[in-house]
Write an enzyme that holds these catalytic residues in place. Structure first.
Site, PDB file in Angstrom:
ATOM      1  N   LYS A 147       0.792  -1.318   0.417  1.00 49.26           N
ATOM      2  CA  LYS A 147      -0.187  -0.320  -0.106  1.00 49.26           C
ATOM      3  C   LYS A 147       1.162   1.110  -0.064  1.00 49.26           C
ATOM      4  O   LYS A 147       1.635   1.550   1.016  1.00 49.26           O
ATOM      5  CB  LYS A 147      -1.090   0.230   0.978  1.00 49.26           C
ATOM      6  CG  LYS A 147      -2.291   0.950   1.258  1.00 49.26           C
ATOM      7  CD  LYS A 147      -3.080   0.717   0.340  1.00 49.26           C
ATOM      8  CE  LYS A 147      -3.883  -0.345   0.804  1.00 49.26           C
ATOM      9  NZ  LYS A 147      -5.062  -1.289  -0.229  1.00 49.26           N
ATOM     10  N   THR A 179      -2.263  -5.868   0.092  1.00 49.61           N
ATOM     11  CA  THR A 179      -1.806  -4.495   0.475  1.00 49.61           C
ATOM     12  C   THR A 179      -3.418  -3.841   1.670  1.00 49.61           C
ATOM     13  O   THR A 179      -1.707  -3.062   2.255  1.00 49.61           O
ATOM     14  CB  THR A 179      -2.488  -3.769  -0.235  1.00 49.61           C
ATOM     15  OG1 THR A 179      -3.845  -3.793  -0.415  1.00 49.61           O
ATOM     16  CG2 THR A 179      -0.504  -4.485  -1.449  1.00 49.61           C
ATOM     17  N   ASP A 180      -4.048  -4.702   2.181  1.00 50.04           N
ATOM     18  CA  ASP A 180      -4.967  -3.512   3.128  1.00 50.04           C
ATOM     19  C   ASP A 180      -4.677  -3.961   4.317  1.00 50.04           C
ATOM     20  O   ASP A 180      -4.704  -3.220   5.338  1.00 50.04           O
ATOM     21  CB  ASP A 180      -6.373  -4.651   3.018  1.00 50.04           C
ATOM     22  CG  ASP A 180      -7.323  -3.592   3.915  1.00 50.04           C
ATOM     23  OD1 ASP A 180      -7.557  -2.240   3.532  1.00 50.04           O
ATOM     24  OD2 ASP A 180      -7.437  -4.358   4.750  1.00 50.04           O
ATOM     25  N   HIS A 211      -9.879  16.965   6.279  1.00 50.04           N
ATOM     26  CA  HIS A 211      -9.842  15.906   7.502  1.00 50.04           C
ATOM     27  C   HIS A 211      -8.848  14.666   7.874  1.00 50.04           C
ATOM     28  O   HIS A 211      -8.765  13.958   7.059  1.00 50.04           O
ATOM     29  CB  HIS A 211     -11.469  15.496   6.272  1.00 50.04           C
ATOM     30  CG  HIS A 211     -12.336  16.327   5.935  1.00 50.04           C
ATOM     31  ND1 HIS A 211     -13.307  16.976   6.902  1.00 50.04           N
ATOM     32  CD2 HIS A 211     -12.989  16.264   5.155  1.00 50.04           C
ATOM     33  CE1 HIS A 211     -13.768  17.762   5.988  1.00 50.04           C
ATOM     34  NE2 HIS A 211     -13.438  17.223   4.838  1.00 50.04           N
TER      35      HIS A 211
HETATM   36  O1  LIG Z   1     -16.130  22.832  10.149  1.00 48.12           O
HETATM   37  C1  LIG Z   1     -16.951  22.443   9.367  1.00 48.12           C
HETATM   38  N1  LIG Z   1     -17.488  23.087   8.682  1.00 48.12           N
HETATM   39  C2  LIG Z   1     -18.541  22.388   7.954  1.00 48.12           C
HETATM   40  O2  LIG Z   1     -19.719  22.792   7.245  1.00 48.12           O
HETATM   41  C3  LIG Z   1     -18.186  20.503   8.024  1.00 48.12           C
HETATM   42  N2  LIG Z   1     -19.599  19.779   7.191  1.00 48.12           N
HETATM   43  C4  LIG Z   1     -18.852  19.106   7.898  1.00 48.12           C
HETATM   44  O3  LIG Z   1     -19.117  17.813   7.355  1.00 48.12           O
HETATM   45  N3  LIG Z   1     -18.261  18.944   8.400  1.00 48.12           N
HETATM   46  C5  LIG Z   1     -17.645  19.809   8.405  1.00 48.12           C
HETATM   47  N4  LIG Z   1     -17.038  20.824   9.915  1.00 48.12           N
END
Ligand SMILES: O=c1[nH]c(=O)c2[nH]c(=O)[nH]c2[nH]1
Length: 307
Positions: free
Chosen positions: A12, A57-58, A259
């Site tokens: 991976k 690979t996972d 994220h």
């Molecule tokens: O700070 C955030 N604003 C959003 O509008 C949003 N939408 C989401 O899915 N996560 C987040 N986080």
């Protein structure tokens, strides 16, 4: 024509692992991009389709995340040695492991400054800016009478490893997002600010000092805002600039929500106590807004890529 199998390897690639070590209020980050390549007795996997010698690979990906929890990440070298040894010594058909690691360096956001409201507090201990300079940009327009100067930056990456929540949002039948009461907040700042200077050459702003100050206020607002959404943090960053820099009337930000998802380590009998994250690159939330001095007209283009 007969063929033979030549050199082969698999694994991976680009496992983005972020490990937060919490030493009381002081947090430490290790942010790695780990690529695993295994080789060995893998002829049959290619020739007959028997997977008897194939470690998925996972699994190599899961091992990276589990090792981040079990052994920590003292250094990229130590982490890579651990992984390589594991794959070669635990799986008979695997004779060679190559672990490539890129490490992204982070520095603490310094807020020990006379203007900071959090001097001496623990607020800076979880706020980081990624090393490597941002790109500074400017756009000057002149019609023979008036000037318009819009300056800004892009690719300034920042992270708060705590003091960020996101909850209380709309839930419809497609909503699966779990409410977060302590999440990582990270973004790659793209920002533009418009100067209210239009003509008088004698009263031109000090552009260099202005840039340093705007960047400082922006970083301090990011570090010091207890965030209920990236939108709220954005507004704080913009208003901090407007309130502290009289030469600027308008600020626009485009902030991708970078994220960081907690990795589920339960299947490996490990508890992930907000330590090991998967840094996803896409898709990402994209939060954009203009913050204006009251009474002024917005002039920065909505789409920053057009600037
Ligand atoms: O700070 C955030 N604003 C959003 O509008 C949003 N939408 C989401 O899915 N996560 C987040 N986080």
């Amino acid at each position: 024509m007969p063929t033979i199998l030549g050199q082969n390897q698999y694994g991976k690639a680009e496992n983005r692992v972020v490990k937060i070590t919490r030493d009381g209020d002081t947090h430490h980050i290790k942010d790695l991009n780990v690529s695993v390549a295994l080789s060995g007795d893998l002829e049959e996997v290619h020739l007959s389709g028997s997977n008897a010698h194939c470690l998925p690979t996972d699994t190599t990906k899961n091992t990276v995340y589990a090792f981040a929890k079990e052994y920590g990440i003292e250094s990229a070298e130590q982490f890579g040695i651990h992984l390589a040894r594991h794959f070669v010594t635990s799986q008979e058909p695997i004779h060679r492991a190559r672990i490539r690691i890129e490490e992204y360096a982070w520095e603490r956001i310094e807020t020990s400054d006379a203007n900071s409201k959090f001097i001496g507090s623990d607020e800076v201990k979880h706020s980081f800016v990624r090393k490597g300079q941002e790109t500074r940009v400017t756009e000057i327009t002149y019609d023979g009478e008036q000037w318009q100067v819009i300056s800004g930056l892009k690719d300034l990456v920042v992270m708060n490893s705590t003091n960020s929540e996101f909850w209380g949002y709309i839930k419809d039948k497609y909503t699966t997002l779990k409410e977060a009461y302590d999440r990582i907040l990270a973004t790659q700042v793209s920002g533009r600010w418009r100067f209210n200077w239009t003509d008088d050459e004698q009263r031109m702003p000090n552009w260099e000092r202005s840039y340093e100050q705007v960047k400082k206020h922006m970083l301090h607002a990011f570090a010091e805002t207890y965030s209920l959404s990236l939108q709220q943090t954005l507004y704080q960053m913009g208003s901090r600039i407007i309130n502290n820099r009289s030469e600027i009337d308008e600020v626009r930000f485009s902030l991708p929500n970078k994220h960081h998802f907690l990795v589920d380590l339960e299947p490996f009998g490990l508890k992930n106590d907000n330590e090991v994250y998967y840094a996803a690159d896409r898709p990402y939330g994209l939060i954009e807004a203009t913050v204006l001095r009251d009474g002024v007209e917005a002039k920065i283009p909505v789409d920053l890529t057009n600037l």
